[in-house]
Design a protein around this motif. Structure first.
Motif, PDB file in Angstrom:
ATOM      1  N   LYS A   5      19.191  15.506  54.090  1.00  0.00           N
ATOM      2  CA  LYS A   5      19.965  16.059  52.980  1.00  0.00           C
ATOM      3  C   LYS A   5      20.609  14.946  52.160  1.00  0.00           C
ATOM      4  O   LYS A   5      20.682  15.021  50.925  1.00  0.00           O
ATOM      5  N   ILE A   6      21.070  13.900  52.849  1.00  0.00           N
ATOM      6  CA  ILE A   6      21.688  12.767  52.127  1.00  0.00           C
ATOM      7  C   ILE A   6      20.634  12.050  51.291  1.00  0.00           C
ATOM      8  O   ILE A   6      20.866  11.714  50.120  1.00  0.00           O
ATOM      9  N   TYR A   7      19.465  11.802  51.893  1.00  0.00           N
ATOM     10  CA  TYR A   7      18.383  11.148  51.134  1.00  0.00           C
ATOM     11  C   TYR A   7      18.027  11.976  49.896  1.00  0.00           C
ATOM     12  O   TYR A   7      17.797  11.438  48.812  1.00  0.00           O
ATOM     13  N   ARG A   8      17.970  13.315  50.064  1.00  0.00           N
ATOM     14  CA  ARG A   8      17.662  14.184  48.924  1.00  0.00           C
ATOM     15  C   ARG A   8      18.730  14.033  47.843  1.00  0.00           C
ATOM     16  O   ARG A   8      18.421  13.941  46.656  1.00  0.00           O
ATOM     17  N   GLU A   9      19.988  13.996  48.270  1.00  0.00           N
ATOM     18  CA  GLU A   9      21.097  13.926  47.318  1.00  0.00           C
ATOM     19  C   GLU A   9      21.037  12.665  46.466  1.00  0.00           C
ATOM     20  O   GLU A   9      21.338  12.694  45.274  1.00  0.00           O
ATOM     21  N   VAL A  10      20.630  11.542  47.080  1.00  0.00           N
ATOM     22  CA  VAL A  10      20.581  10.281  46.319  1.00  0.00           C
ATOM     23  C   VAL A  10      19.225  10.076  45.652  1.00  0.00           C
ATOM     24  O   VAL A  10      18.977   9.038  45.044  1.00  0.00           O
ATOM     25  N   GLY A  11      18.330  11.080  45.779  1.00  0.00           N
ATOM     26  CA  GLY A  11      17.062  11.012  45.061  1.00  0.00           C
ATOM     27  C   GLY A  11      15.936  10.331  45.815  1.00  0.00           C
ATOM     28  O   GLY A  11      14.863  10.115  45.250  1.00  0.00           O
ATOM     29  N   GLU A  12      16.135  10.002  47.099  1.00  0.00           N
ATOM     30  CA  GLU A  12      15.069   9.356  47.885  1.00  0.00           C
ATOM     31  C   GLU A  12      14.272  10.441  48.607  1.00  0.00           C
ATOM     32  O   GLU A  12      14.422  10.681  49.813  1.00  0.00           O
ATOM     33  N   ARG A  13      13.392  11.094  47.875  1.00  0.00           N
ATOM     34  CA  ARG A  13      12.752  12.296  48.379  1.00  0.00           C
ATOM     35  C   ARG A  13      11.723  12.003  49.478  1.00  0.00           C
ATOM     36  O   ARG A  13      11.508  12.822  50.375  1.00  0.00           O
ATOM     37  N   HIS A  14      11.074  10.853  49.433  1.00  0.00           N
ATOM     38  CA  HIS A  14      10.129  10.521  50.502  1.00  0.00           C
ATOM     39  C   HIS A  14      10.848  10.326  51.826  1.00  0.00           C
ATOM     40  O   HIS A  14      10.375  10.784  52.883  1.00  0.00           O
ATOM     41  N   ASN A  15      11.989   9.642  51.788  1.00  0.00           N
ATOM     42  CA  ASN A  15      12.768   9.457  53.017  1.00  0.00           C
ATOM     43  C   ASN A  15      13.319  10.793  53.513  1.00  0.00           C
ATOM     44  O   ASN A  15      13.412  11.035  54.717  1.00  0.00           O
ATOM     45  N   ALA A  16      13.698  11.667  52.581  1.00  0.00           N
ATOM     46  CA  ALA A  16      14.142  13.008  52.964  1.00  0.00           C
ATOM     47  C   ALA A  16      13.016  13.726  53.699  1.00  0.00           C
ATOM     48  O   ALA A  16      13.225  14.348  54.749  1.00  0.00           O
ATOM     49  N   ASN A 203      20.220   7.080  41.111  1.00  0.00           N
ATOM     50  CA  ASN A 203      19.751   8.461  41.108  1.00  0.00           C
ATOM     51  C   ASN A 203      18.557   8.602  40.161  1.00  0.00           C
ATOM     52  O   ASN A 203      18.636   8.249  38.979  1.00  0.00           O
ATOM     53  N   LEU A 204      17.451   9.129  40.678  1.00  0.00           N
ATOM     54  CA  LEU A 204      16.219   9.155  39.893  1.00  0.00           C
ATOM     55  C   LEU A 204      16.303  10.105  38.701  1.00  0.00           C
ATOM     56  O   LEU A 204      15.735   9.824  37.645  1.00  0.00           O
ATOM     57  N   GLN A 205      17.002  11.224  38.857  1.00  0.00           N
ATOM     58  CA  GLN A 205      17.150  12.155  37.733  1.00  0.00           C
ATOM     59  C   GLN A 205      17.958  11.505  36.612  1.00  0.00           C
ATOM     60  O   GLN A 205      17.629  11.665  35.425  1.00  0.00           O
ATOM     61  N   VAL A 206      19.000  10.758  36.982  1.00  0.00           N
ATOM     62  CA  VAL A 206      19.809  10.040  35.989  1.00  0.00           C
ATOM     63  C   VAL A 206      18.940   9.002  35.278  1.00  0.00           C
ATOM     64  O   VAL A 206      18.960   8.872  34.045  1.00  0.00           O
ATOM     65  N   LYS A 207      18.157   8.275  36.068  1.00  0.00           N
ATOM     66  CA  LYS A 207      17.269   7.264  35.477  1.00  0.00           C
ATOM     67  C   LYS A 207      16.255   7.904  34.531  1.00  0.00           C
ATOM     68  O   LYS A 207      15.958   7.364  33.461  1.00  0.00           O
ATOM     69  N   LEU A 232       7.909   3.320  41.306  1.00  0.00           N
ATOM     70  CA  LEU A 232       7.901   2.435  42.477  1.00  0.00           C
ATOM     71  C   LEU A 232       8.655   3.071  43.638  1.00  0.00           C
ATOM     72  O   LEU A 232       8.277   2.936  44.803  1.00  0.00           O
ATOM     73  N   ILE A 233       9.751   3.764  43.302  1.00  0.00           N
ATOM     74  CA  ILE A 233      10.562   4.432  44.330  1.00  0.00           C
ATOM     75  C   ILE A 233       9.905   5.735  44.770  1.00  0.00           C
ATOM     76  O   ILE A 233       9.891   6.074  45.951  1.00  0.00           O
ATOM     77  N   GLU A 234       9.346   6.459  43.799  1.00  0.00           N
ATOM     78  CA  GLU A 234       8.769   7.777  44.084  1.00  0.00           C
ATOM     79  C   GLU A 234       7.403   7.878  43.395  1.00  0.00           C
ATOM     80  O   GLU A 234       7.283   8.423  42.299  1.00  0.00           O
ATOM     81  N   PRO A 235       6.366   7.347  44.044  1.00  0.00           N
ATOM     82  CA  PRO A 235       5.054   7.235  43.382  1.00  0.00           C
ATOM     83  C   PRO A 235       4.457   8.560  42.947  1.00  0.00           C
ATOM     84  O   PRO A 235       3.599   8.581  42.059  1.00  0.00           O
ATOM     85  N   GLU A 236       4.869   9.675  43.571  1.00  0.00           N
ATOM     86  CA  GLU A 236       4.259  10.962  43.248  1.00  0.00           C
ATOM     87  C   GLU A 236       5.083  11.782  42.251  1.00  0.00           C
ATOM     88  O   GLU A 236       4.836  12.974  42.069  1.00  0.00           O
TER      89      GLU A 236
END
Length: 434
Positions: A5-16, A203-207, A232-236
């Motif tokens: 849930k924390i990974y999702r919150e900060v936008g790191e969806r692969h780690n989530a 945050n990827l949405q902010v970026k 690079l952070i979220e290739p998909e």
């Protein structure tokens, strides 16, 4: 689970995703782990894997509203909107006050063009969850669809006042910024996004929204750089890929943009965003056959899709297939009988055919259905000028100039009108003003 849930919150969806997969391995029948994992798989467009996890949930609890909502989201991504709406209605029957069941049903009603029903659904949700900023945001989004961007901003401002935590306030601000971008109020957008960038720099949405702002400022290279950084952070990340392709297109790097979109088309053959983006680039590259093929494929996915209908009509017109273009636009009109843009395109088609009287009629109908847009009125003035009805054209243009004093196309048309009258000095003055 908490780490995911924390990974999702900060936008790191692969780690989530990896965290929830580990939770599922530890407890294969844990409904929460399956649902959280399915949610991340949906986000990353791994829809078949997501369905497999939802099947496990349904086997244990057949009418689980959370699973029904996620299944509805899968159908939505697959453009099967009827099944999506059925799922959200079933979720609402299972739990009438369920927040996301109410919200998603409203989204589907809005997509089906049932704006009054969508608003009623959101107002019902608001009774269950008074002053919830997430509902207020969606009311703002509904007003965006109606074309009332100022009312949308009012809802977003109210949502900001009701935000109960920093993340909700951030999401409200981001929704507001996107409307400001559409209104070209870029200074206000910059003022709003700067503190968000400071607080959530990763945050990827902010970026993503910041990159969209850079695009609006015509800073294409910085926007492209930021989209590449996101990938690079979220290739998909499909949205980032689409935006990068569009940015490369604006930079004149059509070959790379086409390569990105053709690769996406191979992975998502029925994705309307991919098909339409690819069709627009092929059209700009004068590869009209490929453009037409893309737009026809989009319409095979959703025959009522407004943009696909308009785009195919335009591509057929540019290929000088005028009868087919008219047939396509008339078909679009059956799906959207009061849409001003279709009447506008029909008018432009008649202009091309030199049927000026018919063109004038279409432009007048376009204005009737969208009186707040200056585009139909400008077309009416141009057509009156072409018909040599110069006084009528001047009246239209002066009325427009009062409402839009800085719109260059109106000033240019006034210059052409004076030149048509043989008044060269007055025409020159208008060109200087422009």
């Amino acid at each position: 689970m908490e780490l995911g849930k924390i990974y999702r919150e900060v936008g790191e969806r692969h780690n989530a995703l990896l965290s929830f997969e580990k939770a599922k391995e530890l407890k294969p029948n844990h409904l929460g782990a399956r649902l959280q994992l399915a949610s991340e798989q949906i986000y990353l467009d791994r829809l078949e894997e997501s369905k497999q996890n939802l099947d496990v949930v349904f086997a244990i609890k057949p009418k689980n509203p959370h699973a029904l909502i996620q299944l509805g989201t899968i159908y939505r991504k697959q453009e099967n909107r009827e099944k999506a709406m059925d799922c959200f209605q079933l979720a609402l029957e299972s739990e009438p006050t369920h927040f996301w069941a109410n919200i998603n049903l409203a989204v589907e009603l809005q997509h089906a063009g049932l704006l009054v029903e969508a608003e009623q659904q959101l107002q019902t949700a608001l009774k269950h969850y008074p002053n919830d900023s997430r509902i207020l945001i969606r009311l703002g989004n509904l007003e965006k669809v109606r074309g009332d961007k100022q009312q949308a901003l009012n809802w977003f401002n109210q949502a900001g006042d009701c935000s109960s935590n920093p993340n909700q306030l951030r999401d409200t601000k981001l929704a507001k910024i996107q409307v400001l971008l559409e209104l070209n109020r870029l200074d206000e957008a910059v003022e709003d996004i700067e503190p968000i960038l400071e607080q959530w720099p990763e945050n990827l949405q902010v970026k993503l929204i910041f990159a969209n702002l850079l695009k609006k400022q015509l800073d294409w290279s910085k926007a492209a750089e930021l989209y590449r950084e996101i990938l690079l952070i979220e290739p998909e990340n499909l949205n980032a890929k689409l935006q990068l392709a569009q940015t490369l297109r604006e930079m004149g790097e059509a070959e790379e943009a086409i390569a990105i979109l053709e690769n996406l088309r191979h992975i998502f053959p029925d994705d309307l965003r991919v098909l339409l983006s690819l069709g627009h680039i092929y059209r700009e590259q004068k590869d009209r056959l490929k453009a037409i093929e893309c737009f026809k494929k989009a319409l095979s996915v959703d025959p009522t899709h407004l943009r696909a209908n308009l785009s195919l009509g335009l591509a057929l017109k540019e290929a000088e297939l005028f009868d087919e273009a008219e047939q396509q636009l008339q078909t679009a009109l059956k799906h959207h009988p009061q849409n001003w843009e279709i009447f506008l395109k029909l008018g432009e088609l008649e202009q091309k055919r030199h049927g000026l009287e018919d063109a004038l009629g279409y432009f007048q109908q376009a204005r009737e259905y969208h009186p707040d847009s200056f585009e139909p009125s400008l077309k009416i003035a141009q057509t009156l000028s072409n018909l040599n009805q110069l006084d009528g054209a001047e009246t239209e243009l002066n009325q427009l100039l009062e409402k839009y004093p800085d719109e260059n196309r109106i000033i240019m048309q006034l210059a052409y009108l004076e030149r048509q009258r043989g008044r060269r000095e007055e025409a020159l003055n208008w060109f200087r003003n422009c």
